[in-house]
Design a protein around this motif. Structure first.
Motif, mmCIF file in Angstrom:
data_model
loop_
_atom_site.group_PDB
_atom_site.id
_atom_site.type_symbol
_atom_site.label_atom_id
_atom_site.label_comp_id
_atom_site.label_asym_id
_atom_site.label_seq_id
_atom_site.Cartn_x
_atom_site.Cartn_y
_atom_site.Cartn_z
ATOM 1 N N GLU A 158 0.838 -1.209 0.000
ATOM 2 C CA GLU A 158 0.000 0.000 0.000
ATOM 3 C C GLU A 158 0.872 1.258 0.000
ATOM 4 O O GLU A 158 0.585 2.230 -0.708
ATOM 5 N N ILE A 159 1.951 1.224 0.780
ATOM 6 C CA ILE A 159 2.875 2.365 0.813
ATOM 7 C C ILE A 159 3.504 2.571 -0.555
ATOM 8 O O ILE A 159 3.609 3.702 -1.045
ATOM 9 N N LYS A 160 3.906 1.489 -1.197
ATOM 10 C CA LYS A 160 4.498 1.587 -2.530
ATOM 11 C C LYS A 160 3.506 2.205 -3.519
ATOM 12 O O LYS A 160 3.884 3.020 -4.373
ATOM 13 N N ALA A 161 2.244 1.815 -3.402
ATOM 14 C CA ALA A 161 1.219 2.338 -4.307
ATOM 15 C C ALA A 161 1.024 3.838 -4.102
ATOM 16 O O ALA A 161 0.908 4.602 -5.077
ATOM 17 N N TYR A 162 1.005 4.277 -2.853
ATOM 18 C CA TYR A 162 0.862 5.704 -2.570
ATOM 19 C C TYR A 162 2.099 6.482 -3.036
ATOM 20 O O TYR A 162 1.983 7.591 -3.572
ATOM 21 N N LEU A 163 3.271 5.915 -2.812
ATOM 22 C CA LEU A 163 4.502 6.581 -3.263
ATOM 23 C C LEU A 163 4.515 6.723 -4.784
ATOM 24 O O LEU A 163 4.987 7.739 -5.313
ATOM 25 N N LEU B 227 4.596 12.522 1.314
ATOM 26 C CA LEU B 227 5.830 11.751 1.181
ATOM 27 C C LEU B 227 6.506 11.579 2.533
ATOM 28 O O LEU B 227 6.975 10.487 2.896
ATOM 29 N N ARG B 228 6.547 12.650 3.323
ATOM 30 C CA ARG B 228 7.186 12.593 4.638
ATOM 31 C C ARG B 228 6.406 11.715 5.621
ATOM 32 O O ARG B 228 6.992 10.954 6.395
ATOM 33 N N GLU B 229 5.078 11.824 5.590
ATOM 34 C CA GLU B 229 4.263 11.037 6.516
ATOM 35 C C GLU B 229 4.358 9.546 6.221
ATOM 36 O O GLU B 229 4.399 8.724 7.136
ATOM 37 N N LEU B 230 4.410 9.193 4.942
ATOM 38 C CA LEU B 230 4.593 7.776 4.595
ATOM 39 C C LEU B 230 5.935 7.274 5.107
ATOM 40 O O LEU B 230 6.049 6.146 5.589
#
Length: 242
Positions: free
Chosen positions: A146-151, A173-176
């Motif tokens: 999920e993190i990769k998808a948001y990035l 970007l920072r919060e992820l």
């Protein structure tokens, strides 16, 4: 409690000094009273929760009334039409982010808004998409996929030159990156990849995010990473250096 009673209360608790701060956000002077947010949060707890009343309050077009509406509305009572109406009435970044963190992120369909709005040309719809990504990382346990998808969304859609969009993309970007050590590595890698791209906006987002991303450290007892430049981060560094 009636809408005119609320506006009278706001007039009686207004501050000219705070009003000028609100105007600096881009709110027309005639659409704000100048009431500090802590006072609004206290008042919001006393408001009736009926959606019709809160929509009427929003419709006064006063900035403080819109904040009160967002603070008091029940997220799952808002229809798609309600959300579009509220989004169309947002003209400042503070109300945009409050709406995302208070209403949208608490709805089961919040992710649909991210994918729908992130390519929008409308300023606050696009900012809302990034704000929701930033809020997601603090409201849910995200998987690496999920993190990769948001990035990937950040990397692909942060070419917008408008400052309010760039700041939201950097925030996301920072919060992820604060989610875990693994997410930090992925976020740093994403930012460094963006630095090499031709888009000046993407370069700006990457540079701004890296200022904090590269300082993130793990702290015992906390689930999220924090900046080594923060008060707690400095304490951790001091202990590790002994």
């Amino acid at each position: 409690m009636k809408v005119d009673e609320i506006t009278l209360y706001l007039r009686n608790h207004a501050s000219d000094k705070f009003k000028q701060n609100v105007v600096k956000l881009g709110i027309p002077e005639e659409h704000t009273f100048g009431v500090p947010t802590p006072e609004l949060r206290k008042l919001a707890k006393k408001l009736p929760k009926e959606k019709a009343f809160l929509i009427e309050l929003w419709s006064t077009n006063y900035h403080e009334c819109k904040i009160l509406s967002v603070l008091a509305l029940e997220p799952n009572e808002c229809t798609e039409a309600d959300i579009n109406m509220l989004m169309d009435g947002i003209i400042s970044w503070d109300l945009c982010d409050l709406f995302c963190k208070t209403i949208l992120i608490k709805r089961p369909d919040f992710d649909q808004n991210i994918t729908k709005w992130i390519s929008s040309d409308q300023l606050f719809y696009k900012r809302a998409a990034f704000s929701l990504i930033a809020s997601t990382s603090t409201h849910a346990a995200l998987t690496i996929d999920e993190i990769k998808a948001y990035l990937e969304l950040i990397a692909n859609y942060s070419e917008d030159e408008r400052l309010l969009v760039k700041k939201a993309a950097s925030w996301a970007l920072r919060e992820l990156g604060k989610t875990s050590e693994a997410s930090k590595e992925l976020s740093v890698l994403t930012a460094k990849t963006m630095l090499k791209q031709a888009s000046k906006a993407k370069q700006w987002v990457a540079k701004d995010a890296l200022k904090e991303l590269e300082t993130l450290v793990a702290v015992s007892g906390r689930t999220r990473l924090i900046s080594s430049k923060s008060a707690m981060g400095k304490q951790v560094n001091a202990i590790s250096e002994k």
